[in-house]
Write a protein that holds these residues in place. Structure first.
Motif, PDB file in Angstrom:
ATOM      1  N   ILE A 186       0.835  -1.287  -0.006  1.00  0.00           N
ATOM      2  CA  ILE A 186       0.298  -0.031   0.167  1.00  0.00           C
ATOM      3  C   ILE A 186       0.750   1.146  -0.045  1.00  0.00           C
ATOM      4  O   ILE A 186       1.818   1.579   0.938  1.00  0.00           O
ATOM      5  N   LEU A 187       0.744   2.185  -0.958  1.00  0.00           N
ATOM      6  CA  LEU A 187       1.671   3.434  -0.919  1.00  0.00           C
ATOM      7  C   LEU A 187       1.145   4.237   0.109  1.00  0.00           C
ATOM      8  O   LEU A 187       0.146   4.576   0.301  1.00  0.00           O
ATOM      9  N   ASP A 188       2.290   5.042   0.461  1.00  0.00           N
ATOM     10  CA  ASP A 188       2.084   6.238   1.079  1.00  0.00           C
ATOM     11  C   ASP A 188       1.568   7.417   0.467  1.00  0.00           C
ATOM     12  O   ASP A 188       0.856   8.180   0.918  1.00  0.00           O
ATOM     13  N   LYS A 189       1.879   7.485  -0.921  1.00  0.00           N
ATOM     14  CA  LYS A 189       1.436   8.551  -1.997  1.00  0.00           C
ATOM     15  C   LYS A 189       0.811   7.786  -3.036  1.00  0.00           C
ATOM     16  O   LYS A 189       1.457   7.140  -3.662  1.00  0.00           O
ATOM     17  N   ALA A 190      -0.456   8.044  -3.225  1.00  0.00           N
ATOM     18  CA  ALA A 190      -1.366   7.558  -4.215  1.00  0.00           C
ATOM     19  C   ALA A 190      -0.929   8.118  -5.572  1.00  0.00           C
ATOM     20  O   ALA A 190      -0.594   9.445  -5.746  1.00  0.00           O
ATOM     21  N   ASP A 191      -0.870   7.365  -6.726  1.00  0.00           N
ATOM     22  CA  ASP A 191      -0.450   7.674  -8.013  1.00  0.00           C
ATOM     23  C   ASP A 191      -2.053   8.085  -8.665  1.00  0.00           C
ATOM     24  O   ASP A 191      -2.379   6.931  -9.495  1.00  0.00           O
ATOM     25  N   GLY A 192      -2.790   8.869  -8.409  1.00  0.00           N
ATOM     26  CA  GLY A 192      -4.080   9.175  -8.780  1.00  0.00           C
ATOM     27  C   GLY A 192      -5.134   8.143  -8.350  1.00  0.00           C
ATOM     28  O   GLY A 192      -4.959   8.058  -7.143  1.00  0.00           O
ATOM     29  N   GLU A 193      -5.773   7.396  -8.932  1.00  0.00           N
ATOM     30  CA  GLU A 193      -6.562   6.305  -8.259  1.00  0.00           C
ATOM     31  C   GLU A 193      -5.655   4.981  -8.016  1.00  0.00           C
ATOM     32  O   GLU A 193      -6.320   4.281  -7.158  1.00  0.00           O
ATOM     33  N   TRP A 194      -4.535   4.963  -8.309  1.00  0.00           N
ATOM     34  CA  TRP A 194      -3.654   3.597  -7.858  1.00  0.00           C
ATOM     35  C   TRP A 194      -2.934   4.052  -6.446  1.00  0.00           C
ATOM     36  O   TRP A 194      -2.110   4.879  -6.487  1.00  0.00           O
ATOM     37  N   ASP A 195      -3.379   3.342  -5.685  1.00  0.00           N
ATOM     38  CA  ASP A 195      -2.731   3.366  -4.212  1.00  0.00           C
ATOM     39  C   ASP A 195      -2.118   2.329  -3.656  1.00  0.00           C
ATOM     40  O   ASP A 195      -1.724   2.364  -2.662  1.00  0.00           O
ATOM     41  N   ALA A 196      -1.730   1.316  -4.525  1.00  0.00           N
ATOM     42  CA  ALA A 196      -1.136   0.081  -4.237  1.00  0.00           C
ATOM     43  C   ALA A 196      -0.280  -0.476  -5.418  1.00  0.00           C
ATOM     44  O   ALA A 196      -0.664  -0.214  -6.703  1.00  0.00           O
ATOM     45  N   ILE A 197       0.406  -1.158  -5.212  1.00  0.00           N
ATOM     46  CA  ILE A 197       1.193  -1.991  -6.229  1.00  0.00           C
ATOM     47  C   ILE A 197       1.182  -3.558  -5.788  1.00  0.00           C
ATOM     48  O   ILE A 197       1.434  -3.836  -4.677  1.00  0.00           O
ATOM     49  N   VAL A 198       1.254  -4.604  -6.868  1.00  0.00           N
ATOM     50  CA  VAL A 198       1.281  -5.864  -6.590  1.00  0.00           C
ATOM     51  C   VAL A 198       2.241  -6.524  -7.547  1.00  0.00           C
ATOM     52  O   VAL A 198       1.945  -6.182  -8.791  1.00  0.00           O
ATOM     53  N   THR A 199       2.915  -7.379  -7.240  1.00  0.00           N
ATOM     54  CA  THR A 199       3.787  -8.176  -7.759  1.00  0.00           C
ATOM     55  C   THR A 199       3.493  -9.561  -7.723  1.00  0.00           C
ATOM     56  O   THR A 199       3.389 -10.348  -6.819  1.00  0.00           O
ATOM     57  N   VAL A 200       3.310 -10.307  -9.082  1.00  0.00           N
ATOM     58  CA  VAL A 200       3.018 -11.560  -9.402  1.00  0.00           C
ATOM     59  C   VAL A 200       4.384 -12.220 -10.180  1.00  0.00           C
ATOM     60  O   VAL A 200       4.498 -11.766 -11.281  1.00  0.00           O
ATOM     61  N   ASN A 201       4.916 -13.073  -9.460  1.00  0.00           N
ATOM     62  CA  ASN A 201       6.379 -13.672 -10.172  1.00  0.00           C
ATOM     63  C   ASN A 201       7.039 -12.699 -10.934  1.00  0.00           C
ATOM     64  O   ASN A 201       7.631 -12.862 -12.064  1.00  0.00           O
ATOM     65  N   GLY A 202       7.211 -11.569 -10.248  1.00  0.00           N
ATOM     66  CA  GLY A 202       8.445 -10.431 -10.538  1.00  0.00           C
ATOM     67  C   GLY A 202       7.547  -9.631 -11.499  1.00  0.00           C
ATOM     68  O   GLY A 202       8.420  -8.670 -11.733  1.00  0.00           O
ATOM     69  N   ASP A 203       6.459  -9.641 -11.811  1.00  0.00           N
ATOM     70  CA  ASP A 203       5.785  -8.705 -12.601  1.00  0.00           C
ATOM     71  C   ASP A 203       5.038  -7.812 -11.931  1.00  0.00           C
ATOM     72  O   ASP A 203       4.073  -8.067 -11.160  1.00  0.00           O
ATOM     73  N   THR A 204       5.017  -6.403 -11.981  1.00  0.00           N
ATOM     74  CA  THR A 204       4.377  -5.459 -11.034  1.00  0.00           C
ATOM     75  C   THR A 204       3.593  -4.630 -11.816  1.00  0.00           C
ATOM     76  O   THR A 204       3.625  -4.459 -12.892  1.00  0.00           O
TER      77      THR A 204
END
Length: 257
Positions: A186-204
């Motif tokens: 969960i990001l401290d600072k959102a990128d527009g509507e995107w406030d998290a990043i998810v990595t699956v097998n190295g792809d984010t």
């Protein structure tokens, strides 16, 4: 009797004909070139293909076999090239309960496929182990849609973009035939509507959080948050006591670090 035979022949011709529809393009936030008929859809995203065949059993067959033959034809009978997507160069999975998503390990493979789609007349998506077609698509004016896609993807964030900072926290492992390692932040600072990043097998990929994912219904015990990926993936995060797990598709992934 003759009429019955003629009707049967016409039905076979129609079933073997390419889907007659126009290619379109949709821009931000998720650029894609697409063709849609009354019973099939093909969508080309920045780094992956989504194919919704006529029947759900076809989706299950592709994922079970982890294989799809992508054949390029210059006319209705002459094949000029092909790409066999499967274990070793791609991952096939069912998303949004129906379409099959093909994610390529090597971006050059996907660029080759886009080149061939733009250059040829018919696309035949068929079984990898036998000459049975899941669907035929007319590629007329597909070149224009693909040029728009490439132009947009050149500046758009891609699901496989590894330039994002990888999450560091709880790691979840598991899956069916395709094993996955999943991690989110969960990001401290959102990128527009995107406030998290998810990595699956190295792809984010970027994602947005949803804490009321189940609407007015009572959420399952331990539910923490839903992560809705920019690539339309959905991850449900749970924590109950010392147990951490994550649900993605039809599989549960338990904490493994």
């Amino acid at each position: 009797m003759k009429n019955a035979i003629l009707s049967a022949c016409l039905m076979c011709c129609f079933s073997a004909a390419p889907a007659l529809a126009e290619w379109g393009f949709s821009g931000s936030p998720l650029p894609n070139a697409f063709i849609q008929t009354n019973n099939m859809t093909l969508e080309l995203q920045c780094d992956r293909i989504r194919f919704a065949p006529a029947g759900y059993e076809d989706s299950e067959d592709m994922v079970k076999k982890q294989g799809l033959s992508i054949r390029f034809m210059k006319n209705g009978s002459t094949e000029v090239g092909s790409f066999q997507a499967g274990q070793g160069n791609a991952t096939l999975r069912i998303v949004d309960n129906y379409p099959v998503e093909v994610v390529f390990q090597d971006p050059a493979d996907y660029q080759f496929i886009l080149d061939q789609i733009a250059a040829n007349a018919i696309l035949n998506l068929s079984m990898a182990d036998q000459d049975v077609s899941y669907g035929l698509f007319d590629l007329k004016v597909s070149g224009k849609a693909i040029r728009s896609l490439r132009s947009s993807c050149g500046s758009a964030p891609q699901a496989g973009n590894n330039t994002m900072e990888a999450p560091e926290g709880v790691v979840y492992c598991g899956g069916g035939q395709v094993k996955r390692q999943i991690e989110y932040l969960i990001l401290d600072k959102a990128d527009g509507e995107w406030d998290a990043i998810v990595t699956v097998n190295g792809d984010t990929t970027r994602a947005m959080t949803a804490y009321s994912y189940f609407g007015n219904a009572q959420p399952p015990q331990g539910f923490v948050v839903a992560l809705l990926g920019e690539d339309r993936s959905e991850f449900l995060v749970f924590k109950d006591g010392n147990k951490n797990w994550l649900e993605y598709g039809d599989y549960q992934y338990n904490q493994c670090n």
